[in-house]
Write an enzyme that holds these catalytic residues in place. Sequence first.
Site, PDB file in Angstrom:
ATOM      1  N   SER A 187      14.452  22.209 -15.888  1.00 58.04           N
ATOM      2  CA  SER A 187      13.253  23.017 -16.097  1.00 58.04           C
ATOM      3  C   SER A 187      13.662  24.348 -16.706  1.00 58.04           C
ATOM      4  O   SER A 187      14.738  24.867 -16.421  1.00 58.04           O
ATOM      5  CB  SER A 187      12.567  23.245 -14.755  1.00 58.04           C
ATOM      6  OG  SER A 187      11.774  24.412 -14.796  1.00 58.04           O
ATOM      7  N   HIS A 230       0.835  -1.219   0.000  1.00 55.83           N
ATOM      8  CA  HIS A 230       0.000   0.000   0.000  1.00 55.83           C
ATOM      9  C   HIS A 230       0.868   1.267   0.000  1.00 55.83           C
ATOM     10  O   HIS A 230       0.428   2.316   0.467  1.00 55.83           O
ATOM     11  CB  HIS A 230      -0.938   0.042   1.211  1.00 55.83           C
ATOM     12  CG  HIS A 230      -1.670  -1.235   1.456  1.00 55.83           C
ATOM     13  ND1 HIS A 230      -2.880  -1.526   0.875  1.00 55.83           N
ATOM     14  CD2 HIS A 230      -1.342  -2.331   2.201  1.00 55.83           C
ATOM     15  CE1 HIS A 230      -3.276  -2.730   1.265  1.00 55.83           C
ATOM     16  NE2 HIS A 230      -2.358  -3.247   2.065  1.00 55.83           N
ATOM     17  N   LYS A 256      15.688  22.309 -10.625  1.00 60.74           N
ATOM     18  CA  LYS A 256      15.042  21.049 -10.998  1.00 60.74           C
ATOM     19  C   LYS A 256      15.935  20.095 -11.780  1.00 60.74           C
ATOM     20  O   LYS A 256      16.733  20.493 -12.614  1.00 60.74           O
ATOM     21  CB  LYS A 256      13.809  21.348 -11.856  1.00 60.74           C
ATOM     22  CG  LYS A 256      12.710  22.011 -11.078  1.00 60.74           C
ATOM     23  CD  LYS A 256      11.874  21.007 -10.336  1.00 60.74           C
ATOM     24  CE  LYS A 256      10.594  20.827 -11.107  1.00 60.74           C
ATOM     25  NZ  LYS A 256       9.750  19.828 -10.482  1.00 60.74           N
ATOM     26  N   GLU A 275       9.488   8.864 -16.702  1.00 61.33           N
ATOM     27  CA  GLU A 275       8.110   9.305 -16.927  1.00 61.33           C
ATOM     28  C   GLU A 275       7.657   9.002 -18.350  1.00 61.33           C
ATOM     29  O   GLU A 275       6.524   8.575 -18.590  1.00 61.33           O
ATOM     30  CB  GLU A 275       7.990  10.811 -16.650  1.00 61.33           C
ATOM     31  CG  GLU A 275       8.108  11.137 -15.162  1.00 61.33           C
ATOM     32  CD  GLU A 275       8.206  12.626 -14.876  1.00 61.33           C
ATOM     33  OE1 GLU A 275       8.016  13.446 -15.796  1.00 61.33           O
ATOM     34  OE2 GLU A 275       8.477  12.982 -13.716  1.00 61.33           O
TER      35      GLU A 275
END
Length: 468
Positions: free
Chosen positions: A277, A156, A283, A290
């Site tokens: 970024s 979980h 970043k 992804e």
Amino acid sequence: MAQLWGGRFTKETDKMVYDFNASIRFDKRFFRQDIDGSIAHVAMLAKQAVLTMEERDEIIAGLQGIRGDVDGGRLAIDESCEDIHSFVEAELIRRIGDAGKKLHTGRSRNDQVALDMRLYTRLQVIETDGLLRQLLETILAVMEENTETYMPGFTHLQKAQPTTLAHHFGAYFEMFKRDRQRMTDIYKRMNYCPLGAGALAGTTYPLDRAYSAELMGFYGPTLNSMDSVSDRDYLIEFLSALATIMMHLSRFSEEIIIWNSNEYQFVEIDDAYSTGSSIMPQKKNPDIAELVRGKTGRVYGALMALLTTMKGIPLAYNKDMQEDKEMAFDAMDTVKDCLTLFTGMLHTMKFKKDRMAASAVNGFTNATDAADYLVNKGVPFRDAHGIIGRLVLYCIEKDTSIDALSLTEFQAVSDKFEEDIYTAVSLKTCVEKRLTVGAPGPEAMRRVIAVHREYLKEDSLYDAMPKG
Ligand code: ARG
């Protein structure tokens, strides 16, 4: 507009109809397979005395010339042709004249395209198997180095029990190993040759189908000519296996994204596999993971598209089947790219072992082991579960961990606790004692790793296949 079937027609095809119908834009991709198939066909026709040896030699030399010229950049594939089959035949006739007109004897584009697609897919199956093998090598190397790298295991997405990085990666080893086994299964089932099926009902020429099949490394010819021209099961199986690979890669990506997050910091993805970024200078984003996760959608899409295309098609060939290509090719390319990039990302990733171990300690992952300790001192498990539950609550209130409690604090909840509780709940003990087959205990893990090492020494699909 070079087309193979003008004779029966009195009017030109409407331009838009021609373009809508044409497939060369995407079937030019199996140009080499088309030539290989034609060479095998002609060799067989000559062996069966349908063509003379001179005609055979002339045609084969012509086909090899075309292949060499396209490969060498001296000849461009003419995209005004209807499909790759028309292009090769027209170019052959342009080069060698009348002998070239005999190439298509005893053959239809239906069995030709069935063959080309199968040859191309077979190659993709082999290449995908090779990339999976490299991924497994990379995973196994991480496993070998990290049998004692402790980390929390989750259920979980909540910290559950302690495990090791080797064990966690071992789960992915199993998945990608099954993916490779699927490649072998598909290969074995698909490796039969549809050439010689003709349009749908075979031909009256005395073709030796077993011979042409053998020339191209197939186990033998397919046994029903209608099925031969209309079967795309192997492609559906392959797309399904590719979808499963993407599902695995996507889950792995998701974990790496979480692990690479500012909160977790279990891993650091290498600069070469991250992006920045345009506005936020701090970043460093896990874009590759992804994108792999995101590209899963289009591979699933290819599988659904082909299943849907095939579901209403009566026997035998229908033009619907031309739709088997574009999305399938896209899926094949996508999975190969994802496997390559993912392997590179794993290979260069840094594991922050201290962060992982600290996270396992702070998350009460040793609570089950603390309960088992009481069980060993004669407390029934259900009571032990309750006692440790209260202890965890106490730790949460005091913002501490089980192993940091004093013996007095332990004994306040149960007088069964003694000095040996500290070794019993240490991360090292918790992991080391998990020695059932498949568990993270380093000794158990090393035995599994040895099995994997042997497995990776086995022949890959490329080594095992008959060379045509
Ligand atoms: N481009 C076609 C395909 O991909 C080749 C087969 C054409 N056959 C036919 N009977 N029109 O399916």
